[in-house]
Design a protein around this motif. Sequence first.
Motif, PDB file in Angstrom:
ATOM      1  N   ILE A  34      -7.136 -24.139 -20.844  1.00 28.47           N
ATOM      2  CA  ILE A  34      -7.000 -23.128 -21.896  1.00 28.47           C
ATOM      3  C   ILE A  34      -8.037 -22.024 -21.694  1.00 28.47           C
ATOM      4  O   ILE A  34      -7.715 -20.836 -21.829  1.00 28.47           O
ATOM      5  CB  ILE A  34      -7.119 -23.757 -23.301  1.00 28.47           C
ATOM      6  N   ASN A  35      -9.252 -22.401 -21.349  1.00 23.67           N
ATOM      7  CA  ASN A  35     -10.300 -21.395 -21.107  1.00 23.67           C
ATOM      8  C   ASN A  35      -9.909 -20.468 -19.962  1.00 23.67           C
ATOM      9  O   ASN A  35     -10.090 -19.253 -20.044  1.00 23.67           O
ATOM     10  CB  ASN A  35     -11.641 -22.065 -20.828  1.00 23.67           C
ATOM     11  N   LYS A  36      -9.352 -21.028 -18.896  1.00 22.87           N
ATOM     12  CA  LYS A  36      -8.897 -20.217 -17.760  1.00 22.87           C
ATOM     13  C   LYS A  36      -7.771 -19.275 -18.202  1.00 22.87           C
ATOM     14  O   LYS A  36      -7.749 -18.096 -17.837  1.00 22.87           O
ATOM     15  CB  LYS A  36      -8.417 -21.126 -16.630  1.00 22.87           C
ATOM     16  N   THR A  37      -6.860 -19.786 -19.002  1.00 21.08           N
ATOM     17  CA  THR A  37      -5.761 -18.972 -19.526  1.00 21.08           C
ATOM     18  C   THR A  37      -6.301 -17.843 -20.401  1.00 21.08           C
ATOM     19  O   THR A  37      -5.871 -16.691 -20.281  1.00 21.08           O
ATOM     20  CB  THR A  37      -4.781 -19.858 -20.330  1.00 21.08           C
ATOM     21  N   ASN A  38      -7.264 -18.159 -21.268  1.00 20.42           N
ATOM     22  CA  ASN A  38      -7.837 -17.142 -22.157  1.00 20.42           C
ATOM     23  C   ASN A  38      -8.557 -16.049 -21.382  1.00 20.42           C
ATOM     24  O   ASN A  38      -8.504 -14.881 -21.778  1.00 20.42           O
ATOM     25  CB  ASN A  38      -8.781 -17.789 -23.176  1.00 20.42           C
ATOM     26  N   ILE A  39      -9.209 -16.407 -20.291  1.00 19.95           N
ATOM     27  CA  ILE A  39      -9.865 -15.400 -19.439  1.00 19.95           C
ATOM     28  C   ILE A  39      -8.818 -14.457 -18.861  1.00 19.95           C
ATOM     29  O   ILE A  39      -8.989 -13.239 -18.844  1.00 19.95           O
ATOM     30  CB  ILE A  39     -10.689 -16.075 -18.323  1.00 19.95           C
ATOM     31  N   VAL A  61      -2.063 -22.868 -19.208  1.00 19.49           N
ATOM     32  CA  VAL A  61      -1.495 -23.206 -20.522  1.00 19.49           C
ATOM     33  C   VAL A  61      -1.085 -21.887 -21.170  1.00 19.49           C
ATOM     34  O   VAL A  61      -1.768 -21.358 -22.042  1.00 19.49           O
ATOM     35  CB  VAL A  61      -2.508 -23.973 -21.401  1.00 19.49           C
ATOM     36  N   ASP A  62       0.057 -21.350 -20.755  1.00 20.83           N
ATOM     37  CA  ASP A  62       0.501 -20.028 -21.208  1.00 20.83           C
ATOM     38  C   ASP A  62       1.116 -20.118 -22.599  1.00 20.83           C
ATOM     39  O   ASP A  62       2.316 -19.925 -22.800  1.00 20.83           O
ATOM     40  CB  ASP A  62       1.493 -19.453 -20.195  1.00 20.83           C
ATOM     41  N   TYR A  63       0.270 -20.396 -23.585  1.00 25.69           N
ATOM     42  CA  TYR A  63       0.751 -20.621 -24.952  1.00 25.69           C
ATOM     43  C   TYR A  63       1.278 -19.355 -25.619  1.00 25.69           C
ATOM     44  O   TYR A  63       2.113 -19.432 -26.507  1.00 25.69           O
ATOM     45  CB  TYR A  63      -0.337 -21.284 -25.808  1.00 25.69           C
ATOM     46  N   LEU A  64       0.819 -18.172 -25.188  1.00 24.17           N
ATOM     47  CA  LEU A  64       1.310 -16.942 -25.831  1.00 24.17           C
ATOM     48  C   LEU A  64       2.793 -16.711 -25.572  1.00 24.17           C
ATOM     49  O   LEU A  64       3.484 -16.132 -26.411  1.00 24.17           O
ATOM     50  CB  LEU A  64       0.498 -15.728 -25.377  1.00 24.17           C
ATOM     51  N   SER A  65       3.301 -17.179 -24.442  1.00 23.49           N
ATOM     52  CA  SER A  65       4.737 -17.031 -24.195  1.00 23.49           C
ATOM     53  C   SER A  65       5.539 -17.851 -25.213  1.00 23.49           C
ATOM     54  O   SER A  65       6.629 -17.458 -25.618  1.00 23.49           O
ATOM     55  CB  SER A  65       5.098 -17.438 -22.764  1.00 23.49           C
TER      56      SER A  65
END
Length: 195
Positions: free
Chosen positions: A36-41, A183-187
Motif C-alpha cells: 500500500i505504501n508503494k502504491t501511495n507513493i 494494491v491499486d485500490y483507487l481503481s
Amino acid sequence: MNYPNGRKTAIAAEENTSDKLKVSASNRGMSLEDDINKTNIRYLKEDLAVVHKKPTPITIVKVDYPKRSAARIIEAYFKLPSTTDYNGIYKGRYLDFEAKECRSRTAFPLKSIHEHQIEHLRSVVRHGAIAFLIMRMSYYSVDYLIKAEDVIDYYDHTSRHSIAIGWIKEHGYPIDFKLTKPVDYLSVVDKIYKF
C-alpha cells in the motif's frame, strides 16, 4: 534471467517498470502495508491522490545515549489507541481505511478489528468520508476492498467471531495487482463511487 549468485532479485527501479507487466500475486514478497505504501507513493507521483500512513502515537519513556548519533529508544508506550492505518484525499473526498492481512483460508477473525476502529469508521462515514477496509487473504493471494458500511453492518448484526470467506467474496471487491501499484485500490474506489 540467471544471476551470479543464483538468486532472483527484486525489480531494481520502480521507474523503469510497466503497469502492463503482471506478476503472480503469490510472488509479491511484501507485506500488505509495504504494498500500500508503494502504491501511495505512485499515486502521489502521478498526482492522483494524497494518502499517507498514520503514525502510531507513542510516549518515549527511556532513551539510551551512548553517543548522540546512536541514540536508542529503550522503553516506550502507546499514547492512545490508534484509529485506522491510512487517510488522505482523493478527488476532493476524504479517504480513511484500515489494512489487514489474514492467513486463514476460511475466515477473517473479527478480533483483528478493534471496537474503537469500528467507531472511528462509523464516525467518518457519517461525515461523508470514503471509508473501507483493505483485506489481504494471503492463502488465496487476493486483496479485497470492503466498504466500511458493510463491515460496520456485519459487526453490528453478527454473533460470530469471524467473517467467513464467502461473505468477504460476496461483499468485497478484488483489487488488481500492478507492478507499480501493487494494491491499486483507487481503481476500485472509482467503480464503487462512480468518479
